[in-house]
Scaffold this active site. Structure first.
Site, mmCIF file in Angstrom:
data_model
loop_
_atom_site.group_PDB
_atom_site.id
_atom_site.type_symbol
_atom_site.label_atom_id
_atom_site.label_comp_id
_atom_site.label_asym_id
_atom_site.label_seq_id
_atom_site.Cartn_x
_atom_site.Cartn_y
_atom_site.Cartn_z
ATOM 1 N N ASN A 9 3.935 -9.495 -2.577
ATOM 2 C CA ASN A 9 3.730 -8.290 -3.379
ATOM 3 C C ASN A 9 4.760 -7.257 -2.952
ATOM 4 O O ASN A 9 4.640 -6.647 -1.889
ATOM 5 C CB ASN A 9 2.306 -7.766 -3.165
ATOM 6 C CG ASN A 9 2.050 -6.471 -3.924
ATOM 7 O OD1 ASN A 9 2.805 -6.079 -4.801
ATOM 8 N ND2 ASN A 9 0.958 -5.793 -3.572
ATOM 9 N N TRP A 10 5.776 -7.063 -3.770
ATOM 10 C CA TRP A 10 6.886 -6.185 -3.406
ATOM 11 C C TRP A 10 6.567 -4.710 -3.583
ATOM 12 O O TRP A 10 7.360 -3.855 -3.187
ATOM 13 C CB TRP A 10 8.131 -6.554 -4.209
ATOM 14 C CG TRP A 10 8.658 -7.921 -3.890
ATOM 15 C CD1 TRP A 10 8.162 -8.803 -2.967
ATOM 16 C CD2 TRP A 10 9.778 -8.567 -4.498
ATOM 17 N NE1 TRP A 10 8.896 -9.958 -2.966
ATOM 18 C CE2 TRP A 10 9.904 -9.848 -3.896
ATOM 19 C CE3 TRP A 10 10.681 -8.208 -5.490
ATOM 20 C CZ2 TRP A 10 10.895 -10.757 -4.265
ATOM 21 C CZ3 TRP A 10 11.671 -9.105 -5.860
ATOM 22 C CH2 TRP A 10 11.776 -10.363 -5.244
ATOM 23 N N LYS A 11 5.441 -4.400 -4.221
ATOM 24 C CA LYS A 11 5.010 -3.017 -4.426
ATOM 25 C C LYS A 11 6.146 -2.205 -5.065
ATOM 26 O O LYS A 11 6.920 -2.747 -5.859
ATOM 27 C CB LYS A 11 4.506 -2.425 -3.112
ATOM 28 C CG LYS A 11 3.419 -3.306 -2.465
ATOM 29 C CD LYS A 11 2.748 -2.679 -1.276
ATOM 30 C CE LYS A 11 1.721 -3.638 -0.703
ATOM 31 N NZ LYS A 11 0.942 -3.022 0.409
ATOM 32 N N HIS A 96 -5.936 -4.180 -6.415
ATOM 33 C CA HIS A 96 -5.378 -3.949 -5.087
ATOM 34 C C HIS A 96 -5.911 -2.636 -4.532
ATOM 35 O O HIS A 96 -6.157 -1.671 -5.274
ATOM 36 C CB HIS A 96 -3.853 -3.910 -5.163
ATOM 37 C CG HIS A 96 -3.182 -3.957 -3.832
ATOM 38 N ND1 HIS A 96 -3.064 -2.850 -3.027
ATOM 39 C CD2 HIS A 96 -2.612 -4.986 -3.144
ATOM 40 C CE1 HIS A 96 -2.440 -3.179 -1.908
ATOM 41 N NE2 HIS A 96 -2.160 -4.475 -1.949
ATOM 42 N N GLU A 98 -4.564 -0.244 -3.066
ATOM 43 C CA GLU A 98 -3.761 0.932 -3.390
ATOM 44 C C GLU A 98 -4.084 1.438 -4.793
ATOM 45 O O GLU A 98 -4.076 2.654 -5.040
ATOM 46 C CB GLU A 98 -2.274 0.602 -3.237
ATOM 47 C CG GLU A 98 -1.883 0.403 -1.783
ATOM 48 C CD GLU A 98 -0.622 -0.405 -1.582
ATOM 49 O OE1 GLU A 98 -0.296 -0.687 -0.415
ATOM 50 O OE2 GLU A 98 0.029 -0.773 -2.581
ATOM 51 N N GLU A 166 -8.274 -8.384 1.418
ATOM 52 C CA GLU A 166 -7.332 -7.503 2.097
ATOM 53 C C GLU A 166 -8.096 -6.330 2.708
ATOM 54 O O GLU A 166 -8.401 -5.347 2.005
ATOM 55 C CB GLU A 166 -6.302 -6.953 1.097
ATOM 56 C CG GLU A 166 -5.383 -8.007 0.515
ATOM 57 C CD GLU A 166 -4.167 -7.366 -0.132
ATOM 58 O OE1 GLU A 166 -3.052 -7.750 0.218
ATOM 59 O OE2 GLU A 166 -4.334 -6.467 -0.959
ATOM 60 N N GLY A 172 -0.372 -2.521 5.702
ATOM 61 C CA GLY A 172 0.751 -1.656 6.033
ATOM 62 C C GLY A 172 0.584 -0.874 7.317
ATOM 63 O O GLY A 172 1.375 0.021 7.606
ATOM 64 N N SER A 212 -1.022 -7.103 6.769
ATOM 65 C CA SER A 212 -0.066 -7.216 7.878
ATOM 66 C C SER A 212 0.120 -8.662 8.345
ATOM 67 O O SER A 212 0.200 -8.937 9.543
ATOM 68 C CB SER A 212 -0.483 -6.317 9.049
ATOM 69 O OG SER A 212 -0.467 -4.951 8.674
ATOM 70 N N GLY A 233 2.693 -8.293 1.905
ATOM 71 C CA GLY A 233 3.335 -7.042 1.532
ATOM 72 C C GLY A 233 4.702 -6.896 2.159
ATOM 73 O O GLY A 233 5.680 -7.497 1.719
ATOM 74 N N GLY A 234 4.796 -6.108 3.229
ATOM 75 C CA GLY A 234 6.087 -5.775 3.827
ATOM 76 C C GLY A 234 6.949 -6.967 4.193
ATOM 77 O O GLY A 234 8.170 -6.953 3.985
#
Length: 250
Positions: A9-11, A96, A98, A166, A172, A212, A233-234
């Site tokens: 997920n590149w957000k 999600h 967010e 999640e 993050g 993470s 994610g990251g």
């Protein structure tokens, strides 16, 4: 035997050109390594079509990060499922944390999106998870169960569904649920799905972990019996790191 699935997920990261470069690097590695798990990437909306063109040969699934629950209309800034399908998407990430925390999405609006996406032929990654406060109050099970149940109201077929657990406190932050903590909640989700849809459907359902996930912890998480891959994610913004996680999934 459930096939593991790892999705990046590149957000809100990367221009179109940067997205194409990253997607190309991942596609080349996936093609060269002959990975066994299912692999997906979720760029931003503007990059979807161009990314699709560079990954279509590789078997990587193109995923969207969100959608609206109407087909079209006066919804400035939104994207419909038919637009996503036309851009080459086969998956969409919904619910999600967010989206829930920053944009006010509720279990009810997530449910509308899930039903729309499935009806339009897209596969859905339904995200669930508790906040740090909820975990500390001991209500993780109640929160996650409600997100599953209410997110799937009137959904009769879950063959194109993936659930991603999640924990919000681990997204993050660098904090990761222990493999035992993650497994406990994954098992709880599968038990609830068994109640709703029966043992066969629950046995086939894939449940990802997100929060993470890194090359250093992916293998131990993915080794747990109810963890079927990761929503990353990251670490998905670096081709080498992402591929190390993919390889940990088999």
């Amino acid at each position: 035997m459930r096939r593991k699935i790892v999705v990046g997920n590149w957000k809100m990261n990367n221009t179109i050109a940067e997205s194409v470069d990253l997607a190309t690097a991942i596609a080349e590695k996936v093609g060269a390594d002959g990975v066994q798990c299912e692999v997906g990437i979720a760029p931003t909306f503007p990059a979807l079509y161009e990314v699709c063109k560079v990954i279509e040969w590789s078997g990587i699934r193109l995923c969207a990060q969100n959608c609206h629950y109407e087909s079209d209309g006066p919804f400035t800034g939104e994207v419909s499922t038919r637009m996503l399908a036309a851009a080459g998407c086969s998956y969409v990430i919904l619910g999600h944390s967010e989206r829930r925390q920053l944009f006010g999405e509720t279990n009810a609006t997530v449910n509308l999106k899930v039903k729309k996406a499935l009806a339009e032929g897209l596969s859905v990654i339904l995200c669930v998870g508790e906040t740090l406060d909820e975990r500390e109050r001991g209500v993780t099970g109640q929160i996650v169960t409600a997100q599953v149940v209410e997110g799937l109201i009137d959904v009769t077929d879950i063959s194109k569904l993936v659930i991603a657990y999640e924990p919000v406190w681990a997204i993050g932050t660098g904090k990761t649920a222990t493999k035992e903590q993650a497994q406990e909640v994954h098992a709880l989700i599968r038990a609830k799905v068994t109640e709703l849809y029966g043992q066969k459907a629950a046995d086939h359902l894939r449940i990802q972990y997100g929060g993470s996930v890194k090359p250093s912890n992916a293998a131990e998480l993915f080794a747990m019996p109810d963890i079927d891959g990761g929503l990353i994610g990251g670490a998905s913004l670096n081709a080498d790191d992402f591929m190390a996680i993919v390889e940990a999934a088999g």
